[in-house]
Motif scaffolding. Structure first.
Motif, PDB file in Angstrom:
ATOM      1  N   LEU A   5       6.048  -2.035  -3.299  1.00 45.65           N
ATOM      2  CA  LEU A   5       7.110  -2.162  -2.304  1.00 45.65           C
ATOM      3  C   LEU A   5       8.134  -1.044  -2.437  1.00 45.65           C
ATOM      4  CD1 LEU A   5       8.624  -3.692  -0.071  1.00 45.65           C
ATOM      5  CD2 LEU A   5       9.647  -5.125  -1.866  1.00 45.65           C
ATOM      6  N   SER A   6       8.517  -0.714  -3.664  1.00 43.19           N
ATOM      7  CA  SER A   6       9.489   0.369  -3.845  1.00 43.19           C
ATOM      8  C   SER A   6       8.917   1.705  -3.389  1.00 43.19           C
ATOM      9  CB  SER A   6       9.911   0.455  -5.315  1.00 43.19           C
ATOM     10  OG  SER A   6       8.805   0.801  -6.139  1.00 43.19           O
ATOM     11  N   HIS A   7       7.623   1.898  -3.632  1.00 39.84           N
ATOM     12  CA  HIS A   7       6.987   3.135  -3.162  1.00 39.84           C
ATOM     13  C   HIS A   7       6.952   3.195  -1.643  1.00 39.84           C
ATOM     14  CE1 HIS A   7       4.119   6.345  -2.546  1.00 39.84           C
ATOM     15  NE2 HIS A   7       3.333   5.506  -1.890  1.00 39.84           N
ATOM     16  N   LYS A   8       6.599   2.090  -1.006  1.00 37.49           N
ATOM     17  CA  LYS A   8       6.518   2.076   0.449  1.00 37.49           C
ATOM     18  C   LYS A   8       7.897   2.275   1.081  1.00 37.49           C
ATOM     19  CE  LYS A   8       2.201   1.703   1.404  1.00 37.49           C
ATOM     20  NZ  LYS A   8       1.769   2.295   0.137  1.00 37.49           N
ATOM     21  N   TRP A   9       8.935   1.756   0.449  1.00 33.15           N
ATOM     22  CA  TRP A   9      10.285   1.962   0.973  1.00 33.15           C
ATOM     23  C   TRP A   9      10.614   3.456   0.989  1.00 33.15           C
ATOM     24  CZ3 TRP A   9      13.803  -1.080   3.318  1.00 33.15           C
ATOM     25  CH2 TRP A   9      15.100  -0.568   3.461  1.00 33.15           C
ATOM     26  N   PHE A  10      10.267   4.138  -0.091  1.00 31.89           N
ATOM     27  CA  PHE A  10      10.576   5.567  -0.191  1.00 31.89           C
ATOM     28  C   PHE A  10       9.679   6.401   0.711  1.00 31.89           C
ATOM     29  CE2 PHE A  10       9.848   9.707  -2.306  1.00 31.89           C
ATOM     30  CZ  PHE A  10      11.146  10.214  -2.237  1.00 31.89           C
ATOM     31  N   SER A  11       8.411   6.001   0.853  1.00 30.22           N
ATOM     32  CA  SER A  11       7.460   6.822   1.601  1.00 30.22           C
ATOM     33  C   SER A  11       7.444   6.533   3.096  1.00 30.22           C
ATOM     34  CB  SER A  11       6.047   6.634   1.027  1.00 30.22           C
ATOM     35  OG  SER A  11       5.617   5.302   1.203  1.00 30.22           O
ATOM     36  N   LEU A  12       8.030   5.396   3.524  1.00 28.12           N
ATOM     37  CA  LEU A  12       8.028   5.047   4.941  1.00 28.12           C
ATOM     38  C   LEU A  12       9.429   4.923   5.525  1.00 28.12           C
ATOM     39  CD1 LEU A  12       5.196   2.344   5.028  1.00 28.12           C
ATOM     40  CD2 LEU A  12       5.057   4.709   5.826  1.00 28.12           C
ATOM     41  N   GLY A  66      15.142  17.874  -0.648  1.00 28.80           N
ATOM     42  CA  GLY A  66      15.291  17.442   0.737  1.00 28.80           C
ATOM     43  C   GLY A  66      13.949  17.313   1.427  1.00 28.80           C
ATOM     44  N   LEU A  67      13.053  18.261   1.167  1.00 28.56           N
ATOM     45  CA  LEU A  67      11.714  18.193   1.758  1.00 28.56           C
ATOM     46  C   LEU A  67      10.964  16.981   1.226  1.00 28.56           C
ATOM     47  CD1 LEU A  67       9.500  19.456   3.492  1.00 28.56           C
ATOM     48  CD2 LEU A  67       8.805  20.804   1.500  1.00 28.56           C
ATOM     49  N   SER A  68      11.140  16.682  -0.053  1.00 27.49           N
ATOM     50  CA  SER A  68      10.491  15.519  -0.636  1.00 27.49           C
ATOM     51  C   SER A  68      10.932  14.233   0.052  1.00 27.49           C
ATOM     52  CB  SER A  68      10.793  15.440  -2.134  1.00 27.49           C
ATOM     53  OG  SER A  68      10.156  14.324  -2.730  1.00 27.49           O
TER      54      SER A  68
END
Length: 391
Positions: free
Chosen positions: A101-108, A358-360
């Motif tokens: 969930l934490s990954h999806k928050w950051f990636s989406l 910023g790009l990340s």
């Protein structure tokens, strides 16, 4: 789609997070190739010029553009949804839900917010510092809570996040009731019964199909698929894309609010999954596939930025007075995926040089490394980036 647009730096045949049961290397590379192929074709769905409704004749300039949008643009996205469901089901078999969930928050969600804020700022400047969303419009403009966001294509990130939130239920149902659940999701896609849960009700249908492929261990063809189903799917795409031009308006295939329109749309999307996977599998070991794979690390950036990227070219054409010249705008539309790719490579290189962090954030952590950037800038040079593998 999050997994379908996932991390490009993976160095093994594992999920974007490096977890789960190893994937067949050929399947992994085909997924990567299908990802960049489908996102480049998506450019056709949003490239100018636009005309409301269905043009009177398919053989007119705008008719050809409308037809191409349907045939290649709108039908290229469902395969990404299917891949997302497949990869996420695999990831969740090895990684705790809350950790993912934490990954999806950051990636989406983080890219969704940032790109929409960039769009709002761009429109504000273009309007002479006068146009901003009203206070009550900000939640949708930035997060697509109940309607499309400021940057329209990014509703997909919002719907992908909702798919992730309910993915444990999808995985359970893929084990216990795959047919019944697929039928219910198909009915939902036809009738839009979920209300505002999904902006596009077809997305969870294909996402669930990907879950079923993984959970039920259905073999995925990695070589050239049998001709018969691929040709049948291709013929269906050709005919269904032309249907709005020739079927009576009373049938509803030209009305986005009708069930007939939804049925044609879903059939087109399903056929597109077959055709584009077949194309990716055939291109995989050829020169075209090798070139396309070099741009896969920035697939997510292209997805987010392609509207603005092709808009820059259209703005230049319009300022030069060629926007109404048929050969010019047809040529622009035909090569719009290449034009968007050029702008996006330049943008990624520039932003990476100025602010890698910023790009990340803009890419949800999917920032290309030095070798990948060099490979994208000189795709036909002597020194090619050795193909990284892994979905």
């Amino acid at each position: 789609m999050s997994a379908a647009l996932g991390r490009s730096q993976a160095s093994s045949h594992r999920s974007p997070q490096g977890e789960g049961t190893p994937v067949n290397p050929t399947v992994s590379d085909t997924i990567r190739l299908a990802r960049i192929l489908c996102i480049l074709l998506l450019v056709y769905a949003h490239a100018q010029p636009y005309q409301p409704g269905v043009p009177e004749s398919l053989l007119s300039p705008m008719g050809l553009i409308h037809y191409t949008r349907q045939l290649l643009g709108h039908t290229s996205v469902p395969l990404l949804s299917l891949i997302s469901g497949y990869l996420l089901a695999r990831t969740l078999s090895a990684r705790p839900y809350m950790e993912e969930l934490s990954h999806k928050w950051f990636s989406l969600i983080v890219p969704l917010v940032l790109w929409n804020l960039i769009t709002i700022a761009k429109e504000y400047v273009e309007s002479g510092f006068t146009t901003v969303p009203a206070l009550h419009e900000w939640p949708n403009a930035v997060l697509a809570i109940t309607a499309q966001p400021a940057m329209t294509p990014l509703y997909f990130l919002r719907d992908a996040f909702v798919c992730f939130l309910i993915s444990p239920a999808f995985i359970y149902l893929a084990r216990k009731l795959p047919g019944t659940t697929a039928a219910a999701l198909l009915l939902n896609a036809l009738l839009n019964m979920d209300g505002v849960l999904f902006i596009n009700s077809a997305i969870p249908l294909f996402y669930f199909a990907g879950c079923v492929l993984l959970v039920r261990k259905i073999p995925i063809p990695t070589q050239a698929m049998p001709r018969e189903p691929v040709w049948a799917a291709g013929l269906a795409m050709v005919l269904l894309s032309a249907a709005p031009f020739y079927l009576p308006p009373a049938w509803g295939v030209s009305d986005p609010q009708s069930v007939a329109y939804a049925a044609v749309d879903i059939a087109l999307r399903a056929a597109g999954c077959v055709v584009f996977w077949s194309v990716a599998s055939r291109l995989l070991h050829g020169r075209t596939g090798n070139v396309l794979l070099q741009f896969e690390p920035m697939a997510f950036f292209i997805f987010c930025a392609h509207g603005m990227a092709i808009g820059l070219w259209w703005m230049a054409i319009d300022r030069l007075g060629y926007a109404d010249v048929t050969p010019i705008f047809l040529s622009y539309f035909a090569i719009s995926p290449l034009l968007a790719l050029v702008v996006c490579v330049m943008a990624v290189w520039s932003i990476r040089w100025v602010t890698p962090s910023g790009l990340s954030l803009l890419m949800g952590g999917r920032i290309p490394n030095n070798q990948q950037m060099a490979s994208m800038i000189k795709p036909l040079g002597r020194r090619h980036l050795a193909r990284t593998t892994g979905a």
